[in-house]
Design an enzyme around this catalytic site. Structure first.
Site, PDB file in Angstrom:
ATOM      1  N   TRP A  55     -12.106 -58.737 -29.834  1.00 26.39           N
ATOM      2  CA  TRP A  55     -11.256 -59.917 -29.956  1.00 26.39           C
ATOM      3  C   TRP A  55     -10.461 -59.945 -31.249  1.00 26.39           C
ATOM      4  O   TRP A  55      -9.380 -60.518 -31.287  1.00 26.39           O
ATOM      5  CB  TRP A  55     -12.080 -61.189 -29.770  1.00 26.39           C
ATOM      6  CG  TRP A  55     -12.393 -61.349 -28.330  1.00 26.39           C
ATOM      7  CD1 TRP A  55     -13.588 -61.132 -27.716  1.00 26.39           C
ATOM      8  CD2 TRP A  55     -11.481 -61.692 -27.299  1.00 26.39           C
ATOM      9  NE1 TRP A  55     -13.471 -61.327 -26.370  1.00 26.39           N
ATOM     10  CE2 TRP A  55     -12.178 -61.678 -26.084  1.00 26.39           C
ATOM     11  CE3 TRP A  55     -10.120 -62.018 -27.273  1.00 26.39           C
ATOM     12  CZ2 TRP A  55     -11.591 -61.978 -24.862  1.00 26.39           C
ATOM     13  CZ3 TRP A  55      -9.531 -62.319 -26.059  1.00 26.39           C
ATOM     14  CH2 TRP A  55     -10.251 -62.293 -24.880  1.00 26.39           C
ATOM     15  N   GLU A  56     -10.981 -59.371 -32.285  1.00 23.16           N
ATOM     16  CA  GLU A  56     -10.231 -59.360 -33.537  1.00 23.16           C
ATOM     17  C   GLU A  56      -9.189 -58.250 -33.528  1.00 23.16           C
ATOM     18  O   GLU A  56      -8.135 -58.389 -34.116  1.00 23.16           O
ATOM     19  CB  GLU A  56     -11.172 -59.208 -34.732  1.00 23.16           C
ATOM     20  CG  GLU A  56     -12.122 -60.367 -34.932  1.00 23.16           C
ATOM     21  CD  GLU A  56     -11.430 -61.698 -35.192  1.00 23.16           C
ATOM     22  OE1 GLU A  56     -10.252 -61.715 -35.630  1.00 23.16           O
ATOM     23  OE2 GLU A  56     -12.065 -62.734 -34.957  1.00 23.16           O
ATOM     24  N   GLY A  57      -9.526 -57.154 -32.876  1.00 27.04           N
ATOM     25  CA  GLY A  57      -8.609 -56.020 -32.836  1.00 27.04           C
ATOM     26  C   GLY A  57      -8.258 -55.564 -34.240  1.00 27.04           C
ATOM     27  O   GLY A  57      -8.495 -56.257 -35.207  1.00 27.04           O
ATOM     28  N   ARG A 183     -12.168 -65.604 -25.168  1.00 28.63           N
ATOM     29  CA  ARG A 183     -13.197 -65.182 -26.132  1.00 28.63           C
ATOM     30  C   ARG A 183     -14.431 -66.048 -26.022  1.00 28.63           C
ATOM     31  O   ARG A 183     -15.559 -65.548 -25.999  1.00 28.63           O
ATOM     32  CB  ARG A 183     -12.641 -65.232 -27.554  1.00 28.63           C
ATOM     33  CG  ARG A 183     -13.673 -64.795 -28.594  1.00 28.63           C
ATOM     34  CD  ARG A 183     -13.101 -64.748 -29.979  1.00 28.63           C
ATOM     35  NE  ARG A 183     -14.098 -64.257 -30.935  1.00 28.63           N
ATOM     36  CZ  ARG A 183     -13.791 -63.681 -32.074  1.00 28.63           C
ATOM     37  NH1 ARG A 183     -12.525 -63.508 -32.418  1.00 28.63           N
ATOM     38  NH2 ARG A 183     -14.744 -63.265 -32.883  1.00 28.63           N
TER      39      ARG A 183
END
Length: 194
Positions: A55-57, A183
């Site tokens: 999710w943060e990538g 998320r």
């Protein structure tokens, strides 16, 4: 989520009587132990690390392979500035450029702090590895483990209610965000796995 009622009902039936408070506490502890939900040294598991990284990538890769800081896509003023694996803070600003190694090193440092904060917020509450991982992911994104109702519900052993709370944390600057909805759904699903 495991319902304890059938277990208590069966033991009550076998004994032919109800339980006193001490017996309820001992049976709860035995169930927690069997499920691996002991309050042990807390560490982020592989599932939690993968969820956070997904999710943060490691966004804003430049043609030269390095990464540049970017404004928060959901906030009206662009704050906080972010770089790498969702790293924010007073030291992150417009124009920063990091290598992959710098992004990874900062992630490793940030995770230690977030794990410690979640562990402190949970205290000795029974927590499975999946629950802990989901809560660290939630905290890494929101910074809210200390004030979230889901933390209070989790500590009270009200896991189904705590799981439902993830879906309330989908707003940025008062607007629901599709990415946050997705998320939170994944965090809630991980939280619910024993």
């Amino acid at each position: 989520m495991l319902s304890r009622k059938p277990i208590f009902d069966e033991v009550r039936h076998l004994l032919g009587r109800g339980f006193d408070r001490a017996e309820v506490a001992r049976l709860d502890a035995a169930i927690d132990s069997a499920l691996g939900m002991l309050p042990a040294a807390r560490e982020l598991g592989d599932a939690g690390k993968a969820l956070i990284r997904k999710w943060e990538g490691c966004a804003r890769r430049r043609p030269d392979g390095r990464f540049e800081a970017y404004p928060d896509p959901g906030s009206a003023d662009g704050k906080p500035w972010t770089i790498g694996w969702g790293s924010t803070g007073p030291d992150i600003r417009k124009g920063m450029i990091w290598t992959q190694a710098e992004c990874d090193a900062r992630f490793d440092r940030d995770i230690v702090r977030h794990v410690e904060e979640v562990a402190a917020a949970l205290g000795d509450a029974a927590t499975s590895q999946n629950q802990f991982d989901a809560l660290v992911s939630f905290h890494y994104n929101t910074g809210a483990i200390g004030r979230a109702t889901l933390t209070r519900l989790h500590k009270a052993g009200r896991f189904a209610e705590a799981q439902a709370e993830f879906g309330k944390w989908i707003y940025n600057d008062g607007k629901p965000m599709d990415g946050l909805k997705a998320r939170r759904a994944e965090e809630a699903a991980l939280y619910g796995l024993l």
